[in-house]
Design an enzyme around this catalytic site. Structure first.
Site, PDB file in Angstrom:
ATOM      1  N   SER A 235      60.023  31.484 147.953  1.00  0.00           N
ATOM      2  CA  SER A 235      58.648  31.541 148.474  1.00  0.00           C
ATOM      3  C   SER A 235      58.559  30.736 149.768  1.00  0.00           C
ATOM      4  CB  SER A 235      57.681  30.917 147.466  1.00  0.00           C
ATOM      5  OG  SER A 235      57.849  29.504 147.452  1.00  0.00           O
ATOM      6  N   ASP A 236      57.634  31.101 150.652  1.00  0.00           N
ATOM      7  CA  ASP A 236      57.292  30.165 151.713  1.00  0.00           C
ATOM      8  C   ASP A 236      56.653  28.956 151.028  1.00  0.00           C
ATOM      9  OD1 ASP A 236      56.836  28.818 154.048  1.00  0.00           O
ATOM     10  OD2 ASP A 236      55.832  30.478 155.080  1.00  0.00           O
ATOM     11  N   TRP A 237      56.597  27.838 151.751  1.00  0.00           N
ATOM     12  CA  TRP A 237      56.247  26.567 151.106  1.00  0.00           C
ATOM     13  C   TRP A 237      54.800  26.567 150.578  1.00  0.00           C
ATOM     14  CZ3 TRP A 237      60.913  27.026 151.384  1.00  0.00           C
ATOM     15  CH2 TRP A 237      61.825  26.004 151.227  1.00  0.00           C
TER      16      TRP A 237
END
Ligand code: BGC
Length: 839
Positions: A235-237
């Site tokens: 995932s992106d952060w």
């Protein structure tokens, strides 16, 4: 079949992964899918698995510390890398980054960014490659191959549609199937096919109603199913929002930790019967495969066992920079073009601009790395002129003068030049827990990334103390960024004692990227060192997904009368042989986290250029920005050189190019509008949460050509220091051969661009969808000595003749006549051959 074992090593990895998976219980598996801190996954000693470490990306490898403590090589911005139009050079850059990653104990690089330049306002425009999906895919392929050559993984990001920053966590980008396939997915598809990346990063945003971390169709069906991607999706952060939604949507890893939607929550969901354990197994398989590839799973052979030859980082940064500079204008003055400058003949150079002294070498946000040195244009030109063979007397007489001219920033920035600072971390009872150096005035410790001996639980205050030696006398302004308490002392006097509470922003990175706040002013004298300290009481957010300490000491030098600054520069320019003005954007203009509001150069820089050009006909403007800006004076100056964000060696590369040691090699990877209003697509602001990509496949030059509007500089444009004559073209549907001759007086390099233009056929099916006038189908570089003829052969792919058919949901070959055009830029087409394409 995706992930099918193919080589002996693949088979061994496959066996090791299955064996390891078979011994893990549900809790361990669920734990492995969740970040344990800001940058890593937990190690599982029971299966011989070490902790997997990730780091940004894309111009360097920051490592697990967000500070200048652990410096990194800083390459030019991704826009610059794309401007080289050279996948092999991108591959060498990738190899350097793998070397950097290994040095820092990083296994996976959070890069490259292959979203498209849909609107010039996009805040991370500088961090993406191009408006063209084919060029983006080619550069991205070279980059991924290079990083993985060095045994380090990549996460190609942000999958998909993160083409702007406004409301990036929530925006729903509504994109029809055809532009989605032909434009936005195309670079990912090409990279998966040609570079087999070991990772992909799922974007924050939604596409067509589903948030990307949960997008079953795009992640499971398209990426894994159709394309055969066998790596891991991270995932992106903070992008993962739902345990079952993300798992069933194909997301393998939720970052950062320790509090994520996976881990304990995932094990509980399996026990509650909300998801099958087999879905968890599949995600774990992907993560173990990644771990095996990067060599941290015992018993599994790493993908790379022989590392490529070491790369000299500074030398490569300089080479990429000079190859990336795009010379968009170079007028003849007298007998010769104004560039390259021959100071022995033309006399002194007046170097002007705040960014000529304090170079802006990289864009803001997660792409920031901390190089151990930066060569500014002033440093680079001074060094080059000292070695230029100019007589001592010329040098002494001021072969190079410097004036600020205009200071665009006017904003507080992290305390940098003249500051020496270190940090002492204390518990509430005053006990010293640990210390750290803080070269940039910027403290950003996230997750487990704390100085030795310090824990988030115990940490109460951080004292930044040290000295400041001002470069200029006058009123200096100090400020802070971040949340919590602050006591600022300068020269023994407490100038501020107060605090900063959180605002209403939904951005979880507010403390990192939040607005600077002015706190105090002090009269200081140039060269006189003063003591300075900032005592920070840490702000603790209950229930924060990660523990983080993020605050900065900010500084702004004395403000001068802008008219006086311009007048001073004009005086220097009046008597100089050549005036070189460096104009730039600031971190408040180009950064992750927000989109631009306009394309203007900040401050009085436009006035400065006009005033200098009025007194010196040999005015060269260097445009130090990561993405397009308006240059309203562009036809009134002798030369315009776009230097992007040129990385740590930018000033040395600039001297190479200005003085003719090297030719500027870049070609525009994106169209530069004359004014924002002309840009065919500019909107980045969602309405009711949705952003509609109503322009369909018409972005970039595809849209400019349809609108019939002339930009300032077209896609593909860029001048070198020699001339080329395109002599012959021979084309089939599978390749174009072009002969060209260097007709100038020095050796050079030309990027031959091949465009495919459908020939209008009145008998065509009236239902056929509209296609752009032409599109980039291939490119190759030619190098030749003066007078020499060379031939390049550019392969053409079947895909260039296809469109995405929305009715059948598949690629469809469009038969007919096509012009195969060999071009210097999309508007400067030199030769054409017609081919008849049959399915
Ligand atoms: C960015 C990513 C980056 C991540 C970790 C996010 O805000 O969108 O590109 O890799 O942070 O720094």
């Amino acid at each position: 079949m995706a992930g099918a074992p193919v080589t002996q090593a693949d088979q061994e990895r496959h066996a090791a992964v299955e064996a390891a998976l078979g011994t893990l219980d549900l809790d361990a598996k669920a734990r492995l899918l969740a970040g344990q801190d800001m940058w890593s996954l937990p190690g599982l000693p029971e299966i011989g698995l070490a902790s997997l470490v990730m780091s940004d990306g894309p111009i360097g490898v920051r490592g697990i510390r967000w500070t200048a403590d652990d410096p990194s090589i800083a390459l030019p911005s991704p826009t610059a890398l794309a401007a080289c139009w050279d996948p092999e050079l991108a591959r060498r850059a990738g190899r350097l980054l793998a070397q950097e990653a290994r040095r820092k104990g990083v296994h996976v690089l959070l890069a490259p960014t292959v979203n498209l330049h849909r609107s010039p306002l996009g805040g991370r425009h500088f961090e993406a490659y191009s408006e063209d999906p084919y060029l983006t895919g080619e550069i991205g392929t070279g980059y991924v191959l290079g990083v993985q050559d060095g045994g380090v993984g990549t996460t190609v990001k942000h999958f998909v549609g993160n083409d702007a920053e406004t409301d990036r966590f929530t925006v729903d980008n509504i994109i029809a199937p055809r532009p989605l396939r032909e434009l936005y997915l195309a670079p990912f598809e090409a990279i998966v096919a040609n570079a087999h990346p070991w990772g992909i990063m799922a974007a924050y945003n939604q596409v067509n109603g589903s948030t990307m971390t949960e997008h079953r169709y795009l992640q499971n069906e398209v990426l894994r199913g159709e394309w055969g991607f066998d790596g891991s999706i991270v995932s992106d952060w903070l992008a993962a929002r739902s345990t079952t939604g993300a798992l069933l949507g194909g997301l393998d890893v939720a970052m950062p930790g320790p509090r994520t939607v996976y881990g304990e929550a995932l094990a509980a969901a399996v026990r509650a019967g909300e998801v099958e354990e087999s879905a968890v197994d599949e995600a774990v398989r992907h993560v173990l495969r990644l771990a095996a590839r990067v060599g941290i799973l015992d018993g599994a052979p790493a993908a790379v066992t022989r590392l490529p030859a070491p790369v000299d980082g500074a030398a490569l940064a300089r080479e990429v920079a000079r190859r990336s500079f795009v010379l968009v204008r170079n007028e003849v003055r007298g007998e010769r073009p104004v560039l390259p400058i021959a100071p022995a003949r033309t006399g002194t150079i007046a170097l002007i601009g705040a960014a000529a002294r304090d170079a802006r070498v990289l864009g803001g946000g997660s792409a920031v790395v901390f190089p151990d040195h930066i060569v500014s244009p002033l440093d680079g030109l001074s060094a080059a002129l000292a070695g230029s063979g100019l007589a001592e007397s010329d040098l002494a007489a001021g072969a190079l003068t410097y004036s600020i001219g205009a200071d665009p920033s006017g904003e507080l920035a992290a305390a940098d030049k003249g500051f020496t600072l270190s940090a002492v971390c204390r518990a509430e009872d005053g006990r010293v827990l640990g210390t750290a150096t803080v070269p940039g005035g910027r403290v950003q410790w996230a997750g487990g990334d704390l100085p030795d001996g310090v824990t988030h639980d115990e940490l109460h205050t951080v004292e930044l103390t040290g000295h400041f030696t001002p470069r200029e006398s006058g009123e200096h302004t100090f400020g802070t960024r971040g949340l919590g308490g602050f006591v600022l002392t300068v020269g023994g006097e407490v100038l501020f004692d107060g605090g900063q509470e959180p605002g209403t922003s939904s951005d979880p990175f507010e403390a990192f990227f939040g607005a600077p706040v002015e706190r105090a002013r002090a009269e200081l004298t140039a060269g006189e060192r003063v003591e300075i300290s900032l005592l920070h009481t840490v702000y603790k957010i209950t229930d924060a997904p990660i523990g983080a300490v993020a605050f900065s000491l900010l500084h702004l030098g004395p403000r001068y009368d802008p008219d006086e600054l311009i007048a001073e520069a004009v005086e220097a320019a009046r008597t100089a042989g050549t005036a070189v003005v460096v104009v730039a954007t600031t971190e408040a203009v180009e950064s992750e986290g927000f989109d631009r509001e306009n394309l203007r150069l900040p401050g009085r820089q436009d006035d400065l250029v006009r005033a200098v050009a009025a007194v010196n006909p040999n005015t060269v403007v260097v445009v130090n920005t990561g993405s397009p800006v308006e240059l309203p004076w562009r036809d009134d100056v002798a030369a315009v050189l776009l230097s992007w964000f040129p990385g740590q060696e930018g000033g040395a590369a600039l001297a190479d190019v200005l003085l003719g040691e090297a030719e500027p090699g870049g070609r525009l990877p994106t169209t530069w509008p004359a004014v924002l209003a002309d840009a065919p697509v500019s909107d980045t602001t969602p309405a009711d949460g949705e952003l509609h990509y109503t322009e369909g496949v018409f972005i970039g030059y595809r849209a400019w050509e349809r609108a019939g509007t002339e930009p300032a500089y077209p896609f593909g444009h860029g001048l070198g220091y020699t001339d080329w004559e395109y002599e012959t073209i021979a084309a089939t549907t599978t390749e174009a051969r072009v002969r060209l001759r260097n007709t100038g007086v020095r050796g050079g390099r030309e990027v031959v661009q091949i465009y495919l233009a459908p020939v209008a056929d009145p008998a065509q099916d009236p239902d056929t969808v509209e296609r752009p006038a032409r599109w980039l189908a291939g490119f190759a570089s030619a190098e030749a000595a003066p007078g020499e003829t060379v031939e390049v052969c550019v392969p053409l792919r079947r895909r260039s003749f296809e469109i995405w058919d929305e009715r059948s949901g598949s690629w469809s070959f469009v038969p007919g006549s096509y012009k195969v055009q060999a071009a210097h830029s999309v508007t400067d087409r030199r030769l054409s051959a017609t081919v008849d394409a049959r399915a």
